[in-house]
Design an enzyme around this catalytic site. Structure first.
Site, mmCIF file in Angstrom:
data_model
loop_
_atom_site.group_PDB
_atom_site.id
_atom_site.type_symbol
_atom_site.label_atom_id
_atom_site.label_comp_id
_atom_site.label_asym_id
_atom_site.label_seq_id
_atom_site.Cartn_x
_atom_site.Cartn_y
_atom_site.Cartn_z
ATOM 1 N N SER A 57 0.851 -1.186 0.000
ATOM 2 C CA SER A 57 0.000 0.000 0.000
ATOM 3 C C SER A 57 0.886 1.235 0.000
ATOM 4 O O SER A 57 2.109 1.140 0.074
ATOM 5 C CB SER A 57 -0.895 0.006 1.233
ATOM 6 N N LYS A 58 0.258 2.375 -0.035
ATOM 7 C CA LYS A 58 0.950 3.672 -0.004
ATOM 8 C C LYS A 58 1.979 3.723 1.123
ATOM 9 O O LYS A 58 3.051 4.300 0.993
ATOM 10 C CB LYS A 58 -0.082 4.784 0.219
ATOM 11 N N ARG A 59 1.576 3.131 2.226
ATOM 12 C CA ARG A 59 2.418 3.105 3.418
ATOM 13 C C ARG A 59 3.835 2.598 3.116
ATOM 14 O O ARG A 59 4.800 2.950 3.782
ATOM 15 C CB ARG A 59 1.713 2.166 4.405
#
Ligand code: GLU
Length: 475
Positions: free
Chosen positions: A240-242
């Site tokens: 994910s973006k994380r």
């Protein structure tokens, strides 16, 4: 049979590395079999699809060298054909009109949930006569799916996967507003494009059963399926973006080479013995979908960076020069032929040490203009070393700079005459010329800068006070 594969991204977000790997596997598989690789932009979700996302997908694929053999097909242009097929199924008695209202469907869902069952359509219009249709309700078209037996996928990666048909309800082909559902559109398009192998993320595996039912209802040949595991972050969680740089173009910005990213993505989930560094040609020769593993792959930036360094060393110097130039021009404005010549001269040394194009540009930046002194470099330039450099400058003024060996010999003799080790001369010289304490070998650095620039920089050393100030400021 000619193998035809496709990559079918939805332009609703970034082209992330999972998508890029799916595209790569489809591309390699078709090339390996001398077939075709096609691109279909699945832009039927008009609300969420954007032109910007389409641009990013095309640009990302082009950068990676994963280019389709035909212009991309936009799914939204195929609307009439999706409708046509649904009506063919209807005419053949393989589909039916369902007049359920949204309220009825919601009620069905709630009841199922209350009773602890998976929410499914109960087939109430399956055998009902359309003359019973309530007035004013636009019907959806549903597939009359088989209720007995099972649907089996012989997946090229996952093996045999089966589901009892009783578990699958009658899926909608056309919604009551007349728009095709995504599952239906994909089947019609894959069929019409002649796709023989569908290689995609394993998050689509459950869709496959329903899609096979549409193929069967139409009497179409079912393609082979290969569902590849997703890529997870280094922490084992879904990407994910994380996890930072997940868009393909972000890797480009960070200075990764497309061949390095492709090599890395290829190895992420696929292997051939312990072969790590694999060119595009070799990948085409060796790639087989059977060798794709079933476990989710984990993103490993250290490994990617290592591969990037390997590909950087193999890259053509003129190409690297252009990449460095593009980056340095952002900081210093257009480069001159002199700047280029300096970079070219030092490139063989610079590329041995860099991990990314950004590192490379940074390491070459002193060739444009001497950067501010790093504190450690400033510390090397005390009064006695400046005096030493002044004596050295006089010697260098008489030394030809064309030849590294001559420069090395001059420095060696100078150090000997001063009663110093070579490094005791080279370090302050390096600091004075580059503002750093590390650089490629000093003779190569001198040769790249040239005599005029070297002497100018030595002469222009800022006063000692300034160097000490710099030190004090930075603690
Ligand atoms: N459009 C789908 C996606 O982006 C892929 C569909 C498919 O490969 O069948 O996830």
């Amino acid at each position: 049979m000619t193998v035809i594969t496709r990559f079918a991204p939805s332009p609703t977000g970034l082209l992330h590395i999972g998508g890029a790997r799916t595209a790569l596997y489809n591309f390699l598989f078709s090339r390996h079999h001398g077939g075709k690789f096609l691109l279909r932009i699945e832009d039927t979700d008009r609300a969420r699809s954007t032109e910007e996302a389409v641009r990013v997908i095309l640009e990302g694929l082009e950068w990676l060298g994963i280019t389709p053999d035909e212009p991309p097909l936009f799914q939204s242009t195929r609307f009439a054909r999706h409708v046509e097929v649904a009506h063919q199924l209807l005419a053949a008695g393989k589909a039916y009109r369902c007049y359920c209202t949204p309220e009825e469907l919601a009620e069905m869902r709630e009841r199922a949930l209350r009773e602890g069952r998976a929410p499914r359509y109960d087939g109430r219009w399956r055998n009902r006569d359309p003359s019973e249709a309530p007035p004013g309700v636009a019907p959806a078209i549903r597939l009359k799916a088989p209720q007995e037996g099972e649907t089996v996928v012989e997946d090229l990666v996952q093996g045999t996967v089966r589901v009892a048909n009783a578990e699958l309800d009658d899926m909608i082909l056309l919604r009551s507003d007349g728009t095709p559902t995504y599952l239906h559109a994909v089947v019609v398009d894959d069929h019409d494009m002649g796709i023989t192998h569908v290689i995609r993320g394993d998050d689509h595996l459950t869709n496959t059963f329903r899609q096979i039912q549409i193929y069967r209802a139409m009497g179409w040949e079912v393609p082979r399926f290969a569902h590849i595991p997703l890529i997870h972050g280094a922490d084992g969680k879904k990407l994910s973006k994380r996890h930072g740089a997940v868009s393909v173009l972000e890797f480009r910005e960070q200075g990764y080479l497309p061949e390095a990213l492709c090599n890395y993505l290829l190895r992420l989930g696929w292997g051939h013995g312990d072969l790590e560094v694999i060119s595009r040609e070799e990948a085409i020769r060796l790639f087989d979908i059977k060798d794709v593993g079933r476990a989710p792959a984990r993103m490993d930036y250290a490994k990617l960076t290592h591969l990037n360094a390997v590909w950087l060393r193999r890259a053509d110097d003129e190409r690297l020069l252009a990449e460095i130039e593009a980056r340095l021009a952002l900081r210093f404005g257009p480069l001159t032929e002199t700047h280029r010549a300096r970079i070219r001269a030092l490139l063989p040394e610079l590329k041995e040490r860099a991990k990314t194009l950004n590192d490379l540009a940074e390491a070459a930046s002193f060739l444009i203009t001497r950067p501010e002194f790093e504190p450690k470099a400033a510390a090397l330039l005390d009064a006695s070393r400046r005096a030493l450099l002044a004596r050295l400058a006089a010697r260098l003024a008489e030394t030809p700079f064309e030849d590294r060996a001559t420069l090395h010999e001059t420095l060696r003799q100078f150090a000997e005459a001063e009663g110093l080790k070579l490094g005791e001369v080279a370090q302050p010289l390096r600091a004075a010329l580059t503002g750093r304490t590390t650089s490629p070998p000093i003779d190569a650095t001198l040769a790249a800068l040239g005599r005029e620039e070297t002497l100018a920089r030595l002469k222009a050393l800022p006063p000692l006070e300034e160097a000490v100030e710099t030190l004090r400021d930075r603690g």
